[in-house]
Motif scaffolding. Structure first.
Motif, mmCIF file in Angstrom:
data_model
loop_
_atom_site.group_PDB
_atom_site.id
_atom_site.type_symbol
_atom_site.label_atom_id
_atom_site.label_comp_id
_atom_site.label_asym_id
_atom_site.label_seq_id
_atom_site.Cartn_x
_atom_site.Cartn_y
_atom_site.Cartn_z
ATOM 1 N N ALA A 113 0.824 -1.205 0.000
ATOM 2 C CA ALA A 113 0.000 0.000 0.000
ATOM 3 C C ALA A 113 0.861 1.258 0.000
ATOM 4 O O ALA A 113 0.456 2.304 -0.523
ATOM 5 N N ALA A 114 2.064 1.150 0.571
ATOM 6 C CA ALA A 114 3.002 2.275 0.574
ATOM 7 C C ALA A 114 3.772 2.381 -0.736
ATOM 8 O O ALA A 114 4.585 3.296 -0.898
ATOM 9 N N GLY A 115 3.530 1.437 -1.661
ATOM 10 C CA GLY A 115 4.162 1.488 -2.973
ATOM 11 C C GLY A 115 5.427 0.679 -3.115
ATOM 12 O O GLY A 115 6.059 0.692 -4.180
ATOM 13 N N ALA A 116 5.831 -0.045 -2.062
ATOM 14 C CA ALA A 116 7.041 -0.866 -2.153
ATOM 15 C C ALA A 116 6.819 -2.029 -3.117
ATOM 16 O O ALA A 116 5.699 -2.515 -3.285
ATOM 17 N N ILE A 117 7.899 -2.478 -3.733
ATOM 18 C CA ILE A 117 7.842 -3.547 -4.731
ATOM 19 C C ILE A 117 8.464 -4.807 -4.143
ATOM 20 O O ILE A 117 9.639 -4.810 -3.766
ATOM 21 N N MET A 118 7.678 -5.881 -4.052
ATOM 22 C CA MET A 118 8.199 -7.152 -3.562
ATOM 23 C C MET A 118 8.947 -7.839 -4.700
ATOM 24 O O MET A 118 8.361 -8.158 -5.735
ATOM 25 N N ILE A 119 10.241 -8.077 -4.493
ATOM 26 C CA ILE A 119 11.057 -8.612 -5.581
ATOM 27 C C ILE A 119 11.234 -10.118 -5.501
ATOM 28 O O ILE A 119 11.566 -10.771 -6.490
ATOM 29 N N GLY A 120 10.996 -10.713 -4.316
ATOM 30 C CA GLY A 120 11.126 -12.156 -4.203
ATOM 31 C C GLY A 120 11.222 -12.603 -2.764
ATOM 32 O O GLY A 120 11.133 -11.803 -1.827
ATOM 33 N N LYS A 121 11.396 -13.926 -2.599
ATOM 34 C CA LYS A 121 11.484 -14.566 -1.287
ATOM 35 C C LYS A 121 12.927 -14.983 -1.018
ATOM 36 O O LYS A 121 13.637 -15.453 -1.912
ATOM 37 N N THR A 122 13.330 -14.873 0.246
ATOM 38 C CA THR A 122 14.725 -15.117 0.599
ATOM 39 C C THR A 122 14.926 -16.441 1.331
ATOM 40 O O THR A 122 14.035 -16.953 2.012
ATOM 41 N N ASN A 123 16.130 -16.962 1.192
ATOM 42 C CA ASN A 123 16.562 -18.201 1.835
ATOM 43 C C ASN A 123 16.614 -18.015 3.353
ATOM 44 O O ASN A 123 16.659 -16.884 3.862
ATOM 45 N N LEU A 124 16.664 -19.126 4.069
ATOM 46 C CA LEU A 124 16.634 -19.084 5.530
ATOM 47 C C LEU A 124 17.037 -20.433 6.085
ATOM 48 O O LEU A 124 17.106 -21.425 5.357
ATOM 49 N N HIS A 125 17.286 -20.482 7.375
ATOM 50 C CA HIS A 125 17.444 -21.761 8.047
ATOM 51 C C HIS A 125 16.088 -22.469 8.012
ATOM 52 O O HIS A 125 15.054 -21.853 8.301
ATOM 53 N N GLU A 126 16.076 -23.732 7.670
ATOM 54 C CA GLU A 126 14.825 -24.457 7.490
ATOM 55 C C GLU A 126 13.929 -24.326 8.723
ATOM 56 O O GLU A 126 14.351 -24.575 9.848
ATOM 57 N N PHE A 127 12.691 -23.908 8.487
ATOM 58 C CA PHE A 127 11.709 -23.694 9.553
ATOM 59 C C PHE A 127 12.241 -22.771 10.653
ATOM 60 O O PHE A 127 11.769 -22.808 11.790
ATOM 61 N N CYS A 128 13.218 -21.959 10.316
ATOM 62 C CA CYS A 128 13.816 -21.014 11.275
ATOM 63 C C CYS A 128 14.427 -21.720 12.482
ATOM 64 O O CYS A 128 14.665 -21.095 13.517
ATOM 65 N N THR A 129 14.672 -23.020 12.356
ATOM 66 C CA THR A 129 15.270 -23.771 13.464
ATOM 67 C C THR A 129 16.428 -24.647 13.004
ATOM 68 O O THR A 129 17.258 -25.050 13.818
#
Length: 442
Positions: A113-129
């Motif tokens: 709504a503020a006009g930001a552009i979502m460019i993609g999803k980022t990698n992470l530790h699996e299930f954050c654990t």
């Protein structure tokens, strides 16, 4: 090749206001992702069509005089536990490889709504654990030094900003997951007051600890993106001159971590606080070991209550580290959990009294500089110690106490940056960011 983003959100916003096309910006980010992501592994999903469509829409609106604000046309990456409608949300796991979000998380909807552009999803530790070596998407490489990792669990979010794939990134923080990778990559990493940013549409890890936050290049960027995530403006920043005239009192609390830190961090922290308008005091923290253990109990118990059934149905679709973490959580009794919650509440009550009248708390974010990519160890005064396991001491306290905490990068001559957290009483997010901006000038 178009250059990647190297400036702040604030600087990029000024360029857009002066005529720089959001389409040109996004095309440059996508080209950089194509060139470097195979090595860095920061992004695990990129929707070029959506990003370019959003950029074109932003360009048309801005040219028509309908600029929505400072984030209009600015590319942002999102950790892959946060829903974006019609995009996958996998939590970095094979278990959720077919999960597609039907709605957009409330905080991301506010960004859009503020006009930001979502460019993609980022990698992470699996299930954050899981560990830093994600079994399905690989280790995230530190853009500052390819022999180093990023910490986690918002590893890809930090690397995406540091590599110039986006101007800022959204991560989650249930025990330091934004602040850890920010520390490793020379960024500002923010964990707000618990509950400040809506977590609807965000996969829960431990509901009583979970927070959504920002990774960015400056305090002012953190403020801009946090305001957009909440959909609310913070109070107007205090003039830095008046702050310097009245002074600020910042506490240090070595007992809170109860662990040694490298001498480079001690020197960098001392230099940050060695300013004429800063008064430092040392405060105590009681029963550190009991508090650290209680935090792990709460994290594992709440995770197990949320994911036991789905993981146990198809255990081969998660990595070994997640299975071990789940097994530990399943073995925790309700009575043990209740005792841990009681320890947290008692510690919170006592520490809030000690923080009364103080402007901030300063605590190292990690015991050393960015960990080795191979084994996630960091050097502390000549000895190698675990970066990830240090999170229970150096970072989870902010989630346990409900305090806003900002990881601030500190330069080290001829070395990688180190980091210190500035924290404040719950609900004092705006004041904390004011203070950090005054201290750092960014």
């Amino acid at each position: 090749m178009r250059s990647g983003l190297s400036g702040s959100v604030e600087e990029l916003s000024e360029k857009i206001a002066s005529g720089l096309s959001p389409v040109t910006i996004v095309e440059g980010c996508l080209e950089r992702i194509h060139t470097l992501n195979g090595q860095i592994r920061a992004m695990i999903f990129v929707n070029e069509a959506d990003a370019l469509d959003a950029a074109l829409q932003a360009e048309r609106e801005i040219q028509a005089g309908r600029r929505r604000g400072p984030l209009h046309g600015v590319p942002i990456a999102v950790k892959d536990v946060v829903d974006v409608m019609h995009w996958p949300t996998t939590a970095g796991s094979l278990l959720l490889r077919d999960h597609v979000a039907q709605n957009t998380a409330a905080c991301v909807a506010n960004l859009q709504a503020a006009g930001a552009i979502m460019i993609g999803k980022t990698n992470l530790h699996e299930f954050c654990t899981g560990g830093h070596d994600n079994p399905w998407f690989g280790k995230v490489v530190n853009p500052l030094d390819a022999s180093r990792g990023t910490g986690g669990t918002s590893s890809g979010s930090a690397a995406a900003v540091a590599a110039g794939f986006c101007a800022a990134a959204i991560g989650t923080d249930s025990g330091g997951s934004n602040r850890s990778p920010a520390a490793a990559t020379g960024l500002f990493g923010y964990k707000p007051t618990n509950g400040l940013i809506d977590t609807k549409g965000v996969m829960s890890i431990a509901p009583s600890l979970d927070c959504v936050g920002v990774l960015a290049r400056s305090t002012r960027d953190v403020r801009l993106v946090t305001e957009a995530l909440t959909g609310k403006r913070f109070s107007r920043p205090r003039d830095s001159g008046s702050v310097k005239r009245t002074g600020m009192t910042i506490a240090v609390c070595p007992a809170l971590t109860g662990a040694p830190v490298d001498s480079t961090i001690e020197r960098a922290l001392a230099a940050l606080l060695d300013q004429p308008f800063v008064r430092t005091v040392e405060i105590a923290f009681d029963d550190t070991e009991q508090f650290v253990a209680a935090g792990l109990t709460i994290l594992q118990y709440e995770f197990a209550r949320t994911y036991q059934d789905s993981i146990e149905r198809t255990p081969d679709l998660v990595g070994d580290a997640v299975r071990v973490f789940l097994e530990d959580g399943v073995g925790i009794s309700a009575d043990a959990y209740d005792r841990a919650v009681g320890i947290r509440e008692d510690a919170r009550r006592r520490f809030m009294v000690k923080m009364a009248g103080l402007d901030a708390l300063a605590v190292p974010t990690a015991p050393g500089s960015a960990p080795r990519l191979s084994d996630e160890l960091t050097q502390v005064n000549g000895e190698m110690v675990s970066w990830g396991m240090a999170g229970g001491r150096f970072r989870r306290w902010a989630n346990m106490l409900g305090m806003p905490a900002l990881a601030v990068p500190l330069d080290v001559p001829d070395g990688l940056p180190v980091s210190v957290q500035l924290a404040a009483l719950p609900g004092r997010d705006a004041a904390l960011l004011d203070l950090a901006e005054t201290l750092t000038g960014t």
